[in-house]
Design a protein around this motif. Sequence first.
Motif, mmCIF file in Angstrom:
data_model
loop_
_atom_site.group_PDB
_atom_site.id
_atom_site.type_symbol
_atom_site.label_atom_id
_atom_site.label_comp_id
_atom_site.label_asym_id
_atom_site.label_seq_id
_atom_site.Cartn_x
_atom_site.Cartn_y
_atom_site.Cartn_z
ATOM 1 N N MET A 195 35.029 23.412 -26.515
ATOM 2 C CA MET A 195 35.892 22.354 -25.977
ATOM 3 C C MET A 195 36.512 22.776 -24.647
ATOM 4 O O MET A 195 36.610 21.968 -23.718
ATOM 5 N N SER A 196 36.911 24.033 -24.554
ATOM 6 C CA SER A 196 37.482 24.534 -23.299
ATOM 7 C C SER A 196 36.495 24.400 -22.153
ATOM 8 O O SER A 196 36.845 23.939 -21.058
ATOM 9 N N GLU A 197 35.255 24.809 -22.405
ATOM 10 C CA GLU A 197 34.222 24.717 -21.371
ATOM 11 C C GLU A 197 33.952 23.266 -20.983
ATOM 12 O O GLU A 197 33.832 22.947 -19.800
ATOM 13 N N PHE A 214 39.324 11.782 -33.638
ATOM 14 C CA PHE A 214 37.917 11.955 -33.294
ATOM 15 C C PHE A 214 37.239 12.683 -34.448
ATOM 16 O O PHE A 214 37.732 13.702 -34.913
ATOM 17 N N TYR A 215 36.121 12.132 -34.892
ATOM 18 C CA TYR A 215 35.432 12.689 -36.054
ATOM 19 C C TYR A 215 34.255 13.552 -35.642
ATOM 20 O O TYR A 215 33.451 13.160 -34.807
ATOM 21 N N LYS A 216 34.177 14.747 -36.249
ATOM 22 C CA LYS A 216 33.046 15.649 -36.047
ATOM 23 C C LYS A 216 31.889 15.165 -36.898
ATOM 24 O O LYS A 216 32.124 14.696 -38.016
ATOM 25 N N PRO A 217 30.681 15.260 -36.469
ATOM 26 C CA PRO A 217 30.313 15.710 -35.123
ATOM 27 C C PRO A 217 30.553 14.599 -34.100
ATOM 28 O O PRO A 217 30.402 13.416 -34.418
ATOM 29 N N ILE A 218 30.940 14.995 -32.911
ATOM 30 C CA ILE A 218 31.201 14.032 -31.845
ATOM 31 C C ILE A 218 30.447 14.462 -30.593
ATOM 32 O O ILE A 218 30.359 15.661 -30.308
ATOM 33 N N ARG A 219 29.896 13.496 -29.903
ATOM 34 C CA ARG A 219 29.193 13.801 -28.656
ATOM 35 C C ARG A 219 30.214 14.102 -27.569
ATOM 36 O O ARG A 219 31.298 13.516 -27.523
ATOM 37 N N ALA A 220 29.851 15.012 -26.685
ATOM 38 C CA ALA A 220 30.753 15.433 -25.608
ATOM 39 C C ALA A 220 31.224 14.244 -24.783
ATOM 40 O O ALA A 220 32.419 14.121 -24.476
ATOM 41 N N LYS A 221 30.313 13.337 -24.437
ATOM 42 C CA LYS A 221 30.702 12.204 -23.593
ATOM 43 C C LYS A 221 31.688 11.294 -24.317
ATOM 44 O O LYS A 221 32.571 10.709 -23.690
#
Length: 120
Positions: free
Chosen positions: A21-23, A96-103
């Motif tokens: 997430m940091s990246e 936000f629910y995992k898995p979630i797309r970066a966009k």
Amino acid sequence: MPKTQKTILLVDDNDEMLKLMSELFSRNGYAIKRASNSVQAFALFSDDVDVVLTDLDMPGINGLKLAKLLKEEADVPVAAITGYKLLSDSAFDAIFYKPIRAKDLLKGVGALLAEREAAE
């Protein structure tokens, strides 16, 4: 002069998730503060934090309790990122629910920031 770079406080006890997430947010122009638990997050929290993104299931103080504590301190959007299905909780401005797309995560955080700016 208004601050242009937005700051996200990321809270997750999973080091790999915190790093990813940091990246993601750093590459997209956000300043990042990282905490691996709620106690660290509360210590790092300051007026320059524009949004908090926290895991829900953490040892000690969980993400829900952290959200409630932060809301007592400041008017800051707090979002949960979790694999658990929550219907809703007023402590969170978004879930936000995992898995979630970066966009999708970027879009969701952007919407929280836009709502905050519109309210100011």
